[in-house]
Design an enzyme around this catalytic site. Structure first.
Site, PDB file in Angstrom:
ATOM      1  CG  HIS A 126      -1.781   1.186   1.351  1.00  0.00           C
ATOM      2  ND1 HIS A 126      -1.422   2.284   2.077  1.00  0.00           N
ATOM      3  CD2 HIS A 126      -2.987   1.467   0.807  1.00  0.00           C
ATOM      4  CE1 HIS A 126      -2.373   3.200   1.998  1.00  0.00           C
ATOM      5  NE2 HIS A 126      -3.337   2.724   1.226  1.00  0.00           N
ATOM      6  CB  CYS A 166      -4.033  -0.544 -15.370  1.00  0.00           C
ATOM      7  SG  CYS A 166      -5.118  -1.756 -14.612  1.00  0.00           S
TER       8      CYS A 166
END
Lengths: 681, 681
Positions: B251, B627
């Site tokens: 993250h 992506c």
């Protein structure tokens, strides 16, 4: 031009007087399979009267009539006058009916269910069809008919449905009493039928209470949000397990099936509050209340429902041995200790396909050392707990090898992430105990517990990743396996250890551990001067491993598909979390079935195909098996047969189903080959 | 028979008197790229004297000599007598050297680094080679040489290394000062170079402190065990981020790269104690202490190191436009708000490849409604929070569409599991606030938080699984997208919305959501009476989706590979947990590189290949992009080019690297095709 045809048929009447009757008959007993003509009739009545159940029907044969009268306490005199059999009442008609049913069965070569009407002493057969039967009856009828030369063995096998066999292997609720419970609104909830059988007990909410109750011989049902390895003692002590979360391959489900214990999992309709009550269907169930679980349907009831024990028909083993004659797939079992291995052997396996070493780690006498091993900061500190563990592991392996002599025993090196073995971070008592025993500060123990926590443990530091980063653990396990094998080998016991490396994603991981394994094993074998053969292979359970299987197969001697993990990673479904949406997916028809129950042949199956092709392309003698939960699922077994696998491995209690399914797959295969070749002949 | 040859060569001496010298010269300035002859020499010395650095060398050209003297405060008179240039000291030799360096550069068509010696007034060239240069110089030299007709554009592009470009886009430490810090033993630890750049600030251990410091204009470094969505405000406020756990796509790493903010992740060498100190390399760093992070190398230092701002050479845009002429792959960016979209556009993207709607959900003005939506027990209760969210989402989409007019904007419907949006179960203040606002008891709010917890959230109830089980959320998002698009379309702004469904594992999921999407979208378009075209496609990020891509491509208008998840599931590596072993794997050589940084072409690449082949086999016009984080990695981009993808999408700050890499891949491709065809001609 085609018109509409009309069939004009005379109606027969069974209600034109006392020389009329109507009835239903079976050529054999559909409940026991006994080769005895069996049926009921109503005098002066039509078919709908039998169905409506207003009048009590009478028995067709005198033998069963007498038996019936005895069971309900009616005197022979009263029976003869008030409830005579058809055989007594209309002996000629009976003779005719008897001959016809024999003829029909001989013609269709299967047990028939027929409807008849007698109009003014004349017999009319309204319908005949193959009769429904219990699992017990199905086995008996099939075997008997082979002995009677009515059918061949192939046909006999095809007459048994794998799903039926579960009935034979586990206790079940008495149908009438279950109906009563339903009528009395005792139904609480429905979860996943995670492990078959029926269980009745008092609700407990934690493992300790289950263990305590067991000591007092009180039956319990362990009710948990979900289970974890720390609950195993409680699961063992309880009669059944009910969980709110988790799917068909959640911890609770897998462990329960392994134990052959009834389990309803992922029962989202119950809400557990603390450790005192749960609510379902608006009813509050307190600790100590009785509930009944049906692990074969997933139903949960309040109160007690009577159960009946599993019935093991005599002809069962005969049928199983025929299955083995046809099957191309071997059937192994997943067993983690000598007791389970013995159960599996009694069920007729030809090997242990998966022995999960970590299941041994949770036993009381060793969990402490496992924890010590984890808390160690270096190899030096790890020595003591590892040496203690090695002693018990060696003993376990000796036991399993001895039971399974002559057969392969595939032992998987440690697989789960280490934090699974540590106490909960709030369990301060246990933490203090560890701190004292292994001379670590409480702070350090807590830190370690925290440090090992993972966001997605399923995809974390486990399997061969542990073996590579902490080689001491795997070294100890390899030593224990090989030393146990050498010990028995010296006693002339035939042992076939196979060491399985879990969670390989790249050949480099396999090579690293294989090298370490062979070095240790060969050294021990040499020291013991025995002629011990062993194999080193790997689980194929990570999608990437399938894609690079050709590289892995160069050195691996066997592959074993871990289809639980392969399904988890291939679908991106966590087996413990997917309950929240997978049930809905199946309900909405987005998925045909739960892919953890029945292998997803379209998607995950492609990965298996790729791995088999690539693996055999470099090593055509590669032994390939499957040891995921799918190893006990009939349609998955058929798929494994088609892919040319060598064996399936499943829970001991699924073994008969697997043996039957393997035979069915082979028979189907032969049939389709013959069909294919017909035009050529 | 071959013998050994001996080369007998005369030695030249630069130390035979004052008419002797030795030196090093560059045909252009290796630091700025300016087309100016540049170098240093030592009078009466040998090569090793230059290298040893005992004497201060003098400049070769008078121009740089004058410049140098000024910078160190030496008078022109003193310079001329004590430190004259070679040009002044030996004008004839200088003329000859000047001509030779020009000739050498013209011959090699690249900036040369040469070594020379002057013996008794006679010049000897000892060596010439292509000179090393900074990124800035590399770009300037390449572009200048094209303008000077020395090289063609293709060659100019090939002279730039994608990895160099990072230097141009982020601040960096002044090399001398970093060296000083190392010499002074300020080195603390080395983690993963998760997001490039250099950052200096005071240590804070939580997001609140970072935000508070920001308000006082104090620079901070946010130090966390790991980050979660709740830390985003703090990450935004801090100058840099340092985490103990997590990999290159954790993250912290992903968010930091998206923000273009310096980040060192997975720095296992630091140990954080509470929220007060961390220890590294035996040094304790307290809250408020200054540290310096090098996000390009992963190094962490105690104290402050001086930084220099990124330098953006003039010729940069020229070179980028040449790249676009060669590239076959388009370059899109991942951007979640109008500001990031604008940055991406300024960097030259031709579309937004991934707009993660959930990133908008964390903003202060909406997180409360997101939580309200999650707490709702039914559609009715969900209405109010959803209508509030729709307002802000519509506004966001309008902003992005407006910035990106004329280009496709691919918006992914909600992806992460819902629990990510809820407060921590111990955050009683926030729970009380929610309980009041949405009229739920504190108990109910806590229960919901608990119920949504998952064992493996990465494989849990997220992505399209949410869309299917809670269709209200996706409906709201589709409405917001299409209403925003219609609004702009009416103002004659060209919008190209593409709706992307995440986490598809089976075509049935896609069909379900696609149908819902089209129904809503077409209705809104009709109501608005505009001619709006939109597309519906899917992320391909689950291994199984690759295997059934032919089914999915029948209706999907585009595929976008989510290679982060595909790598996680394909390898069975959690990106947040793999730090504990992946680093070791790379060190041990088990893996060539971290597969989250550079796409694993051998394994995960096969899944991509399969999906491209299957997808295009039924839909040859299928648009395919990528992506994941790999969209900004040079070797992964080359792989995407080879597989015939249409575009790559990456963080805005990686766009120049992606444009260059796409061009390099195409040029390499052309070259190999030409080579291949040579023998045929």
């Amino acid at each position: 031009m085609l018109g509409t045809a009309v069939n004009v048929q005379a109606m027969v009447f069974g209600n034109m007087g006392d020389d009329c009757a109507t009835g239903v008959a079976f050529t054999r007993d559909p409940s026991t399979g006994e080769n005895k003509f069996f049926g009921e009739f109503l005098k002066n009545a039509q078919g709908e009267d039998v169905v409506a159940g207003i009048r009590t029907p009478q028995e067709i044969t005198t033998e069963s009539s007498v038996k019936w009268a005895k069971s309900v306490g009616i005197s022979e005199k009263k029976r003869k006058t008030e409830y005579p059999s058809l055989e007594e009442l209309m002996p000629k008609v009976y003779d005719k009916l008897y001959k016809i049913q024999k003829k029909l069965e001989n013609h269709y070569k299967d047990m028939q269910d027929l409807e008849f009407t007698i109009q003014s002493g004349k017999l009319f057969i309204l319908q005949t069809r193959t009769g429904k039967r219990t699992a017990k009856a199905a086995v008996k009828i099939a075997v008997d008919m082979v002995h009677e030369d009515l059918i061949d063995k192939k046909t006999a096998i095809k007459r048994i449905y794998p799903s039926q066999l579960d009935q034979l292997l586990h206790p079940s609720f008495k149908p009438d009493d279950k109906k009563r419970a339903k009528n009395e609104d005792k139904f609480l909830a429905k979860g996943l039928p995670a492990s078959p059988g029926a269980a009745v007990g008092k609700v407990v909410f934690n493992a300790e209470d289950a263990v305590a109750a067991k000591e007092k011989n009180e039956p319990t049902i362990l009710v948990r949000k979900e289970t974890s390895p720390e609950d195993i003692s409680g699961m063992n002590a309880a009669r059944g397990i009910l969980t709110q979360l988790g799917g068909m391959t959640s911890h609770a489900a897998v462990v329960a099936r392994g134990m052959g214990k009834c389990c309803v999992a992922g029962c989202g309709e119950i809400t557990i509050s603390g450790e005192k009550t749960f609510i379902a269907n608006g009813i509050t169930i307190k600790k100590g209340d009785f509930i009944s679980l049906d692990g074969s349907t997933g139903e949960v009831f309040k109160g007690k429902i009577s159960t009946e024990p599993p019935t093991f028909p005599e002809d069962f083993n005969m049928l199983m041995s025929w299955c083995d004659d046809f099957a191309r797939l071997g059937v192994h079992a997943n067993a983690d200790n000598p007791k389970d291995a013995q159960i599996a052997k009694d069920f007729g396996v030809t090997g242990i396909g998966l022995c999960r070493t970590e299941h041994m780690f949770f036993k009381e006498d060793r969990i402490e050392y496992v924890r010590g091993m984890i808390l160690a900061d270096n190899s030096k500190e790890r020595e003591y707990p590892l040496s203690e563990l090695k002693k018990v592991q060696t003993k376990d392996f000796k036991g399993i090898f001895e039971v399974m002599q002559g057969y392969a025993v595939t032992i998987r090196l440690l697989d789960p992430p280490l934090h699974e073995f540590l106490p909960h971070q709030d369990d301060i008592q246990e933490i203090k105990k560890l701190s004292k025993k292994f001379k670590k500060s409480v702070h350090d123990v807590k830190n370690k517990i925290n440090k090992l926590k993972e966001f997605n443990p399923m995809l974390g530091h486990r399997g061969c990743r542990l073996g590579i980063t902490f080689p001491d653990i795997y070294k100890m396990q390899v030593e224990a396996i090989i030393e146990a094998a050498c010990y028995l080998k010296k006693k002339d016991i035939d042992v076939k250890p196979e060491i399985m490396i879990p969670l390989i994603s790249d050949v480099s991981e396999f090579d690293n551990i294989e090298e370490m394994t062979r070095k240790i094993a060969d050294k021990i074998i040499k020291e013991n001067d025995v002629d011990l053969k062993y194999k080193v292979g790997t689980m194929i359970e990570i999608p990437r491993a399938c894609l690079v299987a050709d590289e892995i197969a160069k050195k691996a001697e066997f592959f074993s598909f871990g289809t639980n993990d392969l399904t988890q990673m291939g679908f991106g479904f966590s087996r413990d979390d997917s309950g929240t949406f997978l049930k809905k997916y199946v309900e909405m028809g987005l998925l045909e079935s739960d892919p953890f129950q029945s292998l997803d042949q379209k998607g995950i199956g492609q990965l298996i195909k790729i791995a088999v092709e690539k693996g055999r392309s470099v090593n055509k003698n590669l032994t390939i098996g499957i040891c995921g939960e799918h190893g006990g699922d009939p349609s998955s077994i058929e798929f494994c047969h088609k892919q040319g696998l060598n064996y399936v491995s499943c829970s001991p209690f699924r073994v008969p189903i697997a043996r039957l399914s393997a035979a069915l797959a082979a028979i189907k295969d032969i049939a389709s080959t013959q069909e294919d070749s017909t035009p050529v002949e």
